[in-house]
Design a protein around this motif. Structure first.
Motif, short mmCIF file in Angstrom:
data_model
loop_
_atom_site.label_atom_id
_atom_site.label_comp_id
_atom_site.label_asym_id
_atom_site.label_seq_id
_atom_site.Cartn_x
_atom_site.Cartn_y
_atom_site.Cartn_z
N GLY A 284 0.81 -1.20 0.00
CA GLY A 284 0.00 0.00 0.00
C GLY A 284 0.85 1.25 0.00
O GLY A 284 0.55 2.22 -0.72
N TYR A 285 1.90 1.25 0.78
CA TYR A 285 2.79 2.42 0.86
C TYR A 285 3.43 2.71 -0.49
O TYR A 285 3.46 3.87 -0.94
CB TYR A 285 3.87 2.17 1.92
CG TYR A 285 4.80 3.34 2.11
CD1 TYR A 285 4.49 4.36 3.01
CD2 TYR A 285 5.99 3.44 1.40
CE1 TYR A 285 5.34 5.45 3.17
CE2 TYR A 285 6.85 4.51 1.56
CZ TYR A 285 6.52 5.52 2.45
OH TYR A 285 7.36 6.59 2.62
N ALA A 286 3.94 1.66 -1.15
CA ALA A 286 4.60 1.86 -2.43
C ALA A 286 3.63 2.38 -3.49
O ALA A 286 3.95 3.30 -4.26
CB ALA A 286 5.25 0.56 -2.89
N TRP A 287 2.43 1.80 -3.53
CA TRP A 287 1.45 2.28 -4.51
C TRP A 287 1.03 3.71 -4.19
O TRP A 287 0.81 4.51 -5.11
CB TRP A 287 0.23 1.36 -4.54
CG TRP A 287 0.46 0.11 -5.33
CD1 TRP A 287 0.57 -1.17 -4.87
CD2 TRP A 287 0.65 0.03 -6.75
NE1 TRP A 287 0.81 -2.04 -5.90
CE2 TRP A 287 0.86 -1.33 -7.07
CE3 TRP A 287 0.64 0.97 -7.78
CZ2 TRP A 287 1.08 -1.76 -8.37
CZ3 TRP A 287 0.85 0.54 -9.08
CH2 TRP A 287 1.06 -0.81 -9.37
N ARG A 288 0.95 4.04 -2.92
CA ARG A 288 0.59 5.41 -2.54
C ARG A 288 1.65 6.40 -3.02
O ARG A 288 1.33 7.48 -3.56
CB ARG A 288 0.44 5.50 -1.02
CG ARG A 288 -0.16 6.79 -0.53
CD ARG A 288 -0.30 6.75 0.98
NE ARG A 288 0.53 7.74 1.60
CZ ARG A 288 1.27 7.56 2.70
NH1 ARG A 288 1.30 6.39 3.28
NH2 ARG A 288 1.98 8.53 3.19
N LYS A 289 2.91 6.04 -2.87
CA LYS A 289 3.99 6.92 -3.31
C LYS A 289 4.02 7.04 -4.83
O LYS A 289 4.54 8.02 -5.37
CB LYS A 289 5.33 6.40 -2.79
CG LYS A 289 5.49 6.59 -1.28
CD LYS A 289 5.38 8.06 -0.89
CE LYS A 289 5.56 8.30 0.57
NZ LYS A 289 5.43 9.73 0.93
N LYS A 290 3.44 6.06 -5.53
CA LYS A 290 3.33 6.15 -6.98
C LYS A 290 2.11 6.95 -7.41
O LYS A 290 1.86 7.14 -8.59
CB LYS A 290 3.26 4.74 -7.57
CG LYS A 290 4.60 4.02 -7.60
CD LYS A 290 4.45 2.54 -7.92
CE LYS A 290 3.75 2.27 -9.24
NZ LYS A 290 4.56 2.72 -10.42
N GLY A 291 1.32 7.40 -6.42
CA GLY A 291 0.14 8.20 -6.72
C GLY A 291 -1.11 7.39 -6.97
O GLY A 291 -2.16 7.97 -7.32
N ALA A 292 -1.06 6.07 -6.81
CA ALA A 292 -2.22 5.21 -7.04
C ALA A 292 -2.98 5.04 -5.72
O ALA A 292 -2.90 3.99 -5.07
CB ALA A 292 -1.78 3.86 -7.60
N PHE A 293 -3.70 6.08 -5.31
CA PHE A 293 -4.33 6.09 -3.99
C PHE A 293 -5.38 5.00 -3.82
O PHE A 293 -5.47 4.38 -2.76
CB PHE A 293 -4.94 7.46 -3.72
CG PHE A 293 -3.94 8.55 -3.44
CD1 PHE A 293 -2.59 8.27 -3.34
CD2 PHE A 293 -4.34 9.86 -3.28
CE1 PHE A 293 -1.66 9.26 -3.06
CE2 PHE A 293 -3.42 10.86 -3.00
CZ PHE A 293 -2.08 10.56 -2.91
#
Length: 300
Positions: A221-230
């Protein structure tokens, strides 16, 4: 998030398992066993390696009960059923896997093999899907996997298919916990370097070893969040918290996501949960409090 991300140490870490004994005054539906999905996944992997496919199916079924969105668990449940000769249940498990991840090659392969084992003409549809993907792929990174999947489904559809146990591709050999830990630690390092795509690949390898472990789900979740995929990040945080409702990392990061979305009420709800979990305070609560105070990621 302040400072470097530290490894949470997966090996030997178990989630609390609930379930009361008889005579506790609870209704049966309230005292049903609660399985630790990571522990059950490990049992399933060990059983697959030992070619005890019925035990593997029981373990992976337990995982899907607690973590119904675990692609790996549904896929391996299908493999266990196929190897034990139960193609109907294998088909249902693979159908769930395909529904969860429509582009997953291994799930389409397993479904095609199970359908072929049932003499179901829909197996041709799975073979056609794989061939179309292979044509579009050309020499892409999935080319070898697609060729192997096509060959496996065609073999299952042959007039004299291989025995049921061969539908899994032979004895199941999985990396053990040490390899899973290595992939997890590598992912943590990659996240600290802001190499989120590489980190997600390493986390995927860790999930193959550990299944739906909340620490892994949290970092996905953290990695996807940092990629902007909320939206995608939220699904992983929710999965982690469904398995471990008091997971501090998932609660903090989910709160940070809500701050980034402008949902301050939701972020405060996550902070209230952390304050309840951390009776004497904790770094996760203080970090989320800082996010809420400034309304965005704090500067270090």
């Amino acid at each position: 998030m302040a400072g470097a991300i530290l490894s949470l140490g997966l090996t030997g870490q178990a989630l609390s398992a609930g379930g009361g004994g008889g005579g506790g005054g609870e209704m049966p539906s309230m005292s049903a066993p609660t399985y630790d999905p990571a522990a059950e996944y490990a049992k399933g992997v060990a059983a697959m390696n030992a070619q005890d496919y019925k035990a593997a199916a029981r373990a992976f079924d337990h995982v899907t009960q607690v973590a119904p969105t675990s692609l790996e668990a549904w896929r391996l449940l299908g493999a266990a059923y196929a190897a034990s000769g139960d193609q109907k249940r294998a088909r249902r498990a693979y159908e769930r896997a395909v529904k969860l991840s429509p582009d997953d090659i291994a799930s389409h392969q397993g479904l095609g093999q199970a359908l072929a084992g049932l003499k179901d003409p829909k197996a041709q549809g799975e073979l056609d899907w794989l061939k179309a993907r292979a044509t579009a792929c050309g020499t892409c990174v999935d080319a070898a996997a697609l060729k192997a999947a096509i060959d496996a489904v065609q073999s299952a559809m042959a007039p004299a298919p291989a025995p049921a146990a061969a539908l899994t591709g032979g004895p199941m050999l999985f990396a053990g916990p040490a390899a899973g830990d290595a992939a997890y630690v590598q992912a943590v390092s990659l996240i600290n370097q802001h190499r989120y795509d590489d980190a997600l690949a390493a986390l995927g390898q860790a999930r193959q070893a550990f299944g739906p472990h909340p620490d892994i789900l949290t970092y996905q979740g953290y990695a996807w969040r940092k990629k902007g995929a909320f939206d995608r990040a939220e699904t992983y945080y929710r999965q982690a918290l469904a398995i471990a409702p008091e997971h501090r990392g998932a609660t903090e990061y989910y709160g940070e996501l809500k701050v980034e979305r402008g949902d301050m009420a939701g972020a405060r709800a996550m902070l209230a949960r952390l304050d309840h979990i951390c009776a004497y305070g904790c770094a996760e609560a203080e970090e989320l409090r800082r996010w809420i105070d400034v309304g965005h990621e704090p500067r270090s």
